[in-house]
Design a protein around this motif. Structure first.
Motif, PDB file in Angstrom:
ATOM      1  N   GLN A 444     -27.317  -9.013   8.716  1.00 33.11           N
ATOM      2  CA  GLN A 444     -28.259 -10.141   9.046  1.00 33.11           C
ATOM      3  C   GLN A 444     -27.820 -11.179   9.171  1.00 33.11           C
ATOM      4  OE1 GLN A 444     -30.900  -9.805   5.633  1.00 33.11           O
ATOM      5  NE2 GLN A 444     -32.651 -10.668   6.757  1.00 33.11           N
ATOM      6  N   LEU A 445     -26.808 -12.237   8.801  1.00 32.05           N
ATOM      7  CA  LEU A 445     -26.243 -13.201   9.338  1.00 32.05           C
ATOM      8  C   LEU A 445     -26.392 -13.302  10.749  1.00 32.05           C
ATOM      9  CD1 LEU A 445     -24.556 -14.483   5.633  1.00 32.05           C
ATOM     10  CD2 LEU A 445     -27.116 -15.469   6.295  1.00 32.05           C
ATOM     11  N   ALA A 446     -24.632 -12.765  10.782  1.00 35.30           N
ATOM     12  CA  ALA A 446     -24.577 -12.236  12.203  1.00 35.30           C
ATOM     13  C   ALA A 446     -25.891 -12.230  13.263  1.00 35.30           C
ATOM     14  CB  ALA A 446     -23.719 -11.673  12.557  1.00 35.30           C
ATOM     15  N   ASN A 447     -27.043 -12.032  13.480  1.00 36.82           N
ATOM     16  CA  ASN A 447     -27.735 -12.182  13.965  1.00 36.82           C
ATOM     17  C   ASN A 447     -29.010 -12.650  14.083  1.00 36.82           C
ATOM     18  OD1 ASN A 447     -27.318  -8.587  14.181  1.00 36.82           O
ATOM     19  ND2 ASN A 447     -28.780  -7.844  12.663  1.00 36.82           N
ATOM     20  N   HIS A 448     -28.700 -13.678  12.376  1.00 32.56           N
ATOM     21  CA  HIS A 448     -29.702 -14.660  12.889  1.00 32.56           C
ATOM     22  C   HIS A 448     -29.116 -15.840  13.521  1.00 32.56           C
ATOM     23  CE1 HIS A 448     -31.591 -17.970  10.836  1.00 32.56           C
ATOM     24  NE2 HIS A 448     -30.613 -18.449  10.553  1.00 32.56           N
ATOM     25  N   LEU A 449     -27.733 -15.609  13.816  1.00 30.65           N
ATOM     26  CA  LEU A 449     -27.119 -16.626  14.302  1.00 30.65           C
ATOM     27  C   LEU A 449     -27.012 -16.082  16.280  1.00 30.65           C
ATOM     28  CD1 LEU A 449     -23.806 -17.498  12.265  1.00 30.65           C
ATOM     29  CD2 LEU A 449     -25.727 -18.893  12.695  1.00 30.65           C
ATOM     30  N   GLY A 450     -27.249 -15.187  16.459  1.00 25.43           N
ATOM     31  CA  GLY A 450     -27.351 -14.647  18.160  1.00 25.43           C
ATOM     32  C   GLY A 450     -25.913 -14.161  17.579  1.00 25.43           C
ATOM     33  N   ALA A 451     -25.091 -13.460  17.046  1.00 23.15           N
ATOM     34  CA  ALA A 451     -23.541 -14.070  16.903  1.00 23.15           C
ATOM     35  C   ALA A 451     -23.714 -11.887  16.688  1.00 23.15           C
ATOM     36  CB  ALA A 451     -22.506 -14.178  15.749  1.00 23.15           C
ATOM     37  N   ALA A 452     -22.132 -11.439  16.804  1.00 21.56           N
ATOM     38  CA  ALA A 452     -22.355  -9.719  16.696  1.00 21.56           C
ATOM     39  C   ALA A 452     -21.117  -9.919  15.739  1.00 21.56           C
ATOM     40  CB  ALA A 452     -21.988  -9.706  18.190  1.00 21.56           C
ATOM     41  N   LEU A 453     -21.459  -8.748  14.997  1.00 21.79           N
ATOM     42  CA  LEU A 453     -20.115  -8.286  14.110  1.00 21.79           C
ATOM     43  C   LEU A 453     -20.214  -6.396  14.605  1.00 21.79           C
ATOM     44  CD1 LEU A 453     -18.908  -8.879  11.620  1.00 21.79           C
ATOM     45  CD2 LEU A 453     -20.514  -8.243  10.439  1.00 21.79           C
ATOM     46  N   GLU A 454     -18.968  -6.263  14.490  1.00 20.76           N
ATOM     47  CA  GLU A 454     -19.412  -4.568  14.599  1.00 20.76           C
ATOM     48  C   GLU A 454     -17.851  -4.337  14.187  1.00 20.76           C
ATOM     49  OE1 GLU A 454     -18.788  -3.952  18.576  1.00 20.76           O
ATOM     50  OE2 GLU A 454     -16.952  -6.490  18.762  1.00 20.76           O
ATOM     51  N   LEU A 455     -17.614  -3.320  13.817  1.00 16.14           N
ATOM     52  CA  LEU A 455     -16.119  -2.542  13.090  1.00 16.14           C
ATOM     53  C   LEU A 455     -15.631  -2.969  14.969  1.00 16.14           C
ATOM     54  CD1 LEU A 455     -14.692  -1.495  11.182  1.00 16.14           C
ATOM     55  CD2 LEU A 455     -15.125   0.543  11.035  1.00 16.14           C
ATOM     56  N   ARG A 456     -14.283  -2.851  15.105  1.00 18.30           N
ATOM     57  CA  ARG A 456     -13.907  -3.061  16.065  1.00 18.30           C
ATOM     58  C   ARG A 456     -12.160  -1.568  16.219  1.00 18.30           C
ATOM     59  NH1 ARG A 456     -12.160  -8.423  19.086  1.00 18.30           N
ATOM     60  NH2 ARG A 456     -14.415  -8.054  19.319  1.00 18.30           N
ATOM     61  N   SER A 457     -12.403  -1.496  14.999  1.00 19.28           N
ATOM     62  CA  SER A 457     -11.605   0.434  14.958  1.00 19.28           C
ATOM     63  C   SER A 457     -10.918   0.261  13.691  1.00 19.28           C
ATOM     64  CB  SER A 457      -9.711  -0.800  15.984  1.00 19.28           C
ATOM     65  OG  SER A 457      -9.724  -1.564  14.880  1.00 19.28           O
ATOM     66  N   HIS A 458     -10.909   1.544  12.875  1.00 19.39           N
ATOM     67  CA  HIS A 458     -10.073   1.701  11.531  1.00 19.39           C
ATOM     68  C   HIS A 458      -9.643   3.274  11.406  1.00 19.39           C
ATOM     69  CE1 HIS A 458     -12.623   4.985  11.360  1.00 19.39           C
ATOM     70  NE2 HIS A 458     -13.337   4.785  12.220  1.00 19.39           N
ATOM     71  N   SER A 459      -7.867   2.652  11.267  1.00 21.94           N
ATOM     72  CA  SER A 459      -7.685   4.089  10.305  1.00 21.94           C
ATOM     73  C   SER A 459      -7.244   4.625   9.458  1.00 21.94           C
ATOM     74  CB  SER A 459      -6.635   3.552  11.804  1.00 21.94           C
ATOM     75  OG  SER A 459      -5.608   2.532  11.790  1.00 21.94           O
ATOM     76  N   PRO A 460      -6.231   5.353   8.845  1.00 25.15           N
ATOM     77  CA  PRO A 460      -5.864   4.836   7.782  1.00 25.15           C
ATOM     78  C   PRO A 460      -4.643   4.174   7.063  1.00 25.15           C
ATOM     79  CG  PRO A 460      -6.068   7.453   8.283  1.00 25.15           C
ATOM     80  CD  PRO A 460      -6.135   6.179   9.866  1.00 25.15           C
ATOM     81  N   THR A 461      -4.553   3.236   8.436  1.00 22.12           N
ATOM     82  CA  THR A 461      -3.088   1.875   7.812  1.00 22.12           C
ATOM     83  C   THR A 461      -4.512   0.980   8.359  1.00 22.12           C
ATOM     84  OG1 THR A 461      -3.264   1.863  10.397  1.00 22.12           O
ATOM     85  CG2 THR A 461      -1.668   3.465   8.888  1.00 22.12           C
ATOM     86  N   GLY A 462      -5.502   0.804   8.239  1.00 25.86           N
ATOM     87  CA  GLY A 462      -6.230  -0.140   7.796  1.00 25.86           C
ATOM     88  C   GLY A 462      -7.584  -0.425   8.903  1.00 25.86           C
ATOM     89  N   CYS A 463      -8.580  -1.835   8.715  1.00 24.64           N
ATOM     90  CA  CYS A 463      -9.236  -1.360   9.492  1.00 24.64           C
ATOM     91  C   CYS A 463      -9.403  -2.989  10.335  1.00 24.64           C
ATOM     92  CB  CYS A 463     -10.150  -1.504   8.403  1.00 24.64           C
ATOM     93  SG  CYS A 463     -11.147  -0.566   8.072  1.00 24.64           S
ATOM     94  N   VAL A 464     -10.542  -3.121  11.423  1.00 24.89           N
ATOM     95  CA  VAL A 464     -10.430  -5.118  12.008  1.00 24.89           C
ATOM     96  C   VAL A 464     -12.184  -4.336  12.244  1.00 24.89           C
ATOM     97  CG1 VAL A 464      -9.726  -5.787  14.105  1.00 24.89           C
ATOM     98  CG2 VAL A 464      -8.329  -4.201  13.104  1.00 24.89           C
ATOM     99  N   PHE A 465     -12.066  -5.975  11.563  1.00 24.81           N
ATOM    100  CA  PHE A 465     -13.812  -6.249  12.271  1.00 24.81           C
ATOM    101  C   PHE A 465     -13.242  -7.550  12.307  1.00 24.81           C
ATOM    102  CE2 PHE A 465     -14.593  -4.389   8.099  1.00 24.81           C
ATOM    103  CZ  PHE A 465     -15.911  -3.459   8.047  1.00 24.81           C
ATOM    104  N   ALA A 466     -14.386  -6.930  13.591  1.00 20.75           N
ATOM    105  CA  ALA A 466     -14.348  -8.923  14.220  1.00 20.75           C
ATOM    106  C   ALA A 466     -16.307  -9.637  14.914  1.00 20.75           C
ATOM    107  CB  ALA A 466     -13.884  -8.127  15.988  1.00 20.75           C
ATOM    108  N   LEU A 467     -16.414 -10.760  14.649  1.00 19.08           N
ATOM    109  CA  LEU A 467     -17.137 -11.418  14.891  1.00 19.08           C
ATOM    110  C   LEU A 467     -17.266 -12.331  16.225  1.00 19.08           C
ATOM    111  CD1 LEU A 467     -19.969 -12.314  13.411  1.00 19.08           C
ATOM    112  CD2 LEU A 467     -19.360 -14.237  12.196  1.00 19.08           C
ATOM    113  N   THR A 468     -18.466 -12.039  17.208  1.00 18.03           N
ATOM    114  CA  THR A 468     -18.014 -12.453  18.132  1.00 18.03           C
ATOM    115  C   THR A 468     -19.179 -13.647  18.143  1.00 18.03           C
ATOM    116  OG1 THR A 468     -18.031 -10.688  19.227  1.00 18.03           O
ATOM    117  CG2 THR A 468     -18.839 -12.900  20.834  1.00 18.03           C
ATOM    118  N   VAL A 469     -18.912 -15.029  18.038  1.00 17.73           N
ATOM    119  CA  VAL A 469     -20.354 -15.980  18.056  1.00 17.73           C
ATOM    120  C   VAL A 469     -20.034 -16.912  19.198  1.00 17.73           C
ATOM    121  CG1 VAL A 469     -21.013 -17.941  16.491  1.00 17.73           C
ATOM    122  CG2 VAL A 469     -19.742 -16.288  15.699  1.00 17.73           C
ATOM    123  N   PRO A 470     -21.489 -16.835  20.053  1.00 14.44           N
ATOM    124  CA  PRO A 470     -21.541 -18.205  21.407  1.00 14.44           C
ATOM    125  C   PRO A 470     -20.973 -19.381  21.198  1.00 14.44           C
ATOM    126  CG  PRO A 470     -23.691 -16.505  20.705  1.00 14.44           C
ATOM    127  CD  PRO A 470     -22.169 -16.455  19.055  1.00 14.44           C
TER     128      PRO A 470
END
Length: 487
Positions: A444-470
């Motif tokens: 919700q905070l990312a949408n308020h900024l006009g940014a994008a928050l996503e789960l870029r990848s996930h596997s049994p060895t770990g996850c990668v979250f990405a926040l893209t801000v203009p």
């Protein structure tokens, strides 16, 4: 007093504007009609005056070209002789009732006059070009004194000061064989008939001009009133829609403000829930008679209390900075330091090391950076809680096109596929003491900024979250984006 909008000011001015524009338009129309009437009047008068000149020119040419033996006045000698020319002028003047006649040579110099008491005069130089081209030239005088035309032996004669209209007609004398100008005959004709024609012409043109002005002016007035009535209706409709849009914007701003404040409050509650849960477990363990290590439990209580105090201080600082007027830029390295300082106590508690990598020079306004820091702190805390002790969490900041990309990588077990599909929706948490709304608040905070928050990848060895801000958010845009947070 309520402030008058520009649209309302325009409507107030529009009540007087039609009369001003109609007056100016009518003045322009009247001036145009008057100018056209005067031009037409001068042209028609010139044609009327030139009509007698054409007749006299034809008659004079006929007398010069014809054989003259049986006429009353025979030509003696060449036609260049002024006496012979005068005889032709006299014969021509009999046909038109000329009151006076003058004779000029080919250069416009006065030579003869009839009757003998006609005053000498000079030929108007403006007529010479037309006469040399063998074309007659005429001029009408509205009022000429008799004394200026005739020489009277008795200066006290009453008729000497009498005025009369005169038409002066200058006719070129030529034979037509070699088209050579032999002389110039000037006939002075009484202009009463022409003056009457001019008066009738003026009345006729005045009536036509008046009719044209009334018809054109009436059409312009009706058209202008119709157009301004439509325009005023459009202005009123625009003012009404503007007020509706202002009310809608106020409602949207209030909704956004409530939503953002609710998001920060949810973030505060989410951050306090786990420490409170730990304190509850601590109290429960202290209440148990067989507690193994009370010193460690009290140390855990101190750490939990510090976490709660740190979260409260963090949110309060964000709100305080939003209410202030200071605006500045925060670099990627400074943003990473802010996140590290916030999660350092949890890093010590969980035994998970935080590694930061900064590969870019983009900077964010301080208000935008504060909300980005809240999101990254939540992501890093989740990553540390999911990563086994002794391993690390990586915070990576870098530029991509015109965006700032923030990646949080952990070495945890990942997410089940069923949970990954609805990861940013409120759900039941799998962590002990978790609320299941942390990622939803970050989204919700990312949408308020006009940014994008996503789960870029996930596997049994770990996850990668990405926040893209203009990265091209300027200070003014950041101020507007974060203004709903102020309450």
């Amino acid at each position: 007093m309520e402030k008058i909008s520009p649209v309302e000011q325009l409507i107030l001015r529009s009540r007087r504007l039609p009369w001003v524009l109609i007056g100016v338009t009518l003045a322009i129309l009247a001036g145009t009609i008057l100018f056209a009437t005067l031009q037409l009047r001068a042209k028609i008068r010139e044609q009327i005056a030139g009509r007698d000149g054409e007749v006299l020119d034809a008659v004079a040419f006929e007398h010069l070209a014809a054989d003259m033996p049986e006429t009353e006045i025979e030509l003696l000698g060449p036609l260049t002789d002024p006496d012979n020319q005068l005889s032709v002028v006299l014969k021509t003047s009999r046909l038109k009732g000329v009151v006076a006649a003058r004779l000029f040579d080919a250069n416009g110099k006065f030579t003869r006059a009839f009757p003998p008491n006609v005053r000498d005069a000079a030929l108007d130089p403006q007529h010479l070009p037309a006469l040399r081209n063998l074309k007659p030239a005429s001029h009408f005088y509205r009022a000429v004194r008799s004394s200026s035309l005739f020489v009277s032996e008795v200066e006290t004669v009453p008729d000497a000061e009498r005025t009369l209209p005169l038409l002066e007609v200058n006719v070129p004398l030529h034979t037509g064989a070699d088209r050579q100008l032999l002389g110039i005959a000037q006939f002075v004709i009484e202009g009463y008939s022409i003056a009457a024609e001019f008066s009738q012409l003026d009345r006729h043109l005045a009536r036509q001009a008046l009719v044209a002005f009334l018809v054109g002016g009436g059409t312009l007035i009706l058209t202008s009133f119709w157009a301004f009535r439509r325009l005023r209706g459009a202005h009123l409709l625009l003012a009404e829609r503007t007020r509706s849009l202002l009310q809608a914007n106020q409602a949207l701003a209030l909704a956004a403000k409530t939503s953002a404040v609710g998001a920060i409050t949810s973030h505060l509650i989410h951050g306090l829930k786990n420490p409170l849960s730990g304190l509850q477990n601590l109290v429960a363990s202290l209440a148990s008679a067989d507690a193994d290590s009370p010193e460690a439990d009290w140390q855990q209580a101190i750490v939990a209390t510090r976490r709660m105090q740190g979260l409260i201080t963090q949110v309060v600082n964000v709100l305080r900075e939003e209410e202030g007027s200071a605006q500045f830029q925060i670099t990627q390295a400074e943003l990473a330091e802010i996140v590290v300082s916030k999660v350092h106590p949890l890093s010590l508690e969980t035994g998970v090391r935080l590694v930061t990598q900064v590969n870019g020079g983009a900077a964010l306004p301080n208000r935008t950076a504060n909300l980005v820091a809240l999101i990254l702190v939540n992501l890093v805390q989740n990553a540390m809680q999911a990563t086994p002790r002794g391993r690390s969490v990586t915070l990576l900041l870098f530029d991509s096109a015109e965006n700032l990309v923030c990646e949080v990588r952990d070495e945890g077990p990942g997410f089940p596929d069923t949970l990954a599909n609805n990861l940013f929706s409120p759900c039941k948490s799998t962590k002990e003491g978790g609320s299941g709304i942390g990622l939803a608040i970050s989204k919700q905070l990312a949408n308020h900024l006009g940014a994008a928050l996503e789960l870029r990848s996930h596997s049994p060895t770990g996850c990668v979250f990405a926040l893209t801000v203009p990265a091209n958010i300027d200070l003014e845009k950041s101020k507007r984006a974060s203004s709903p947070l102020i309450c």
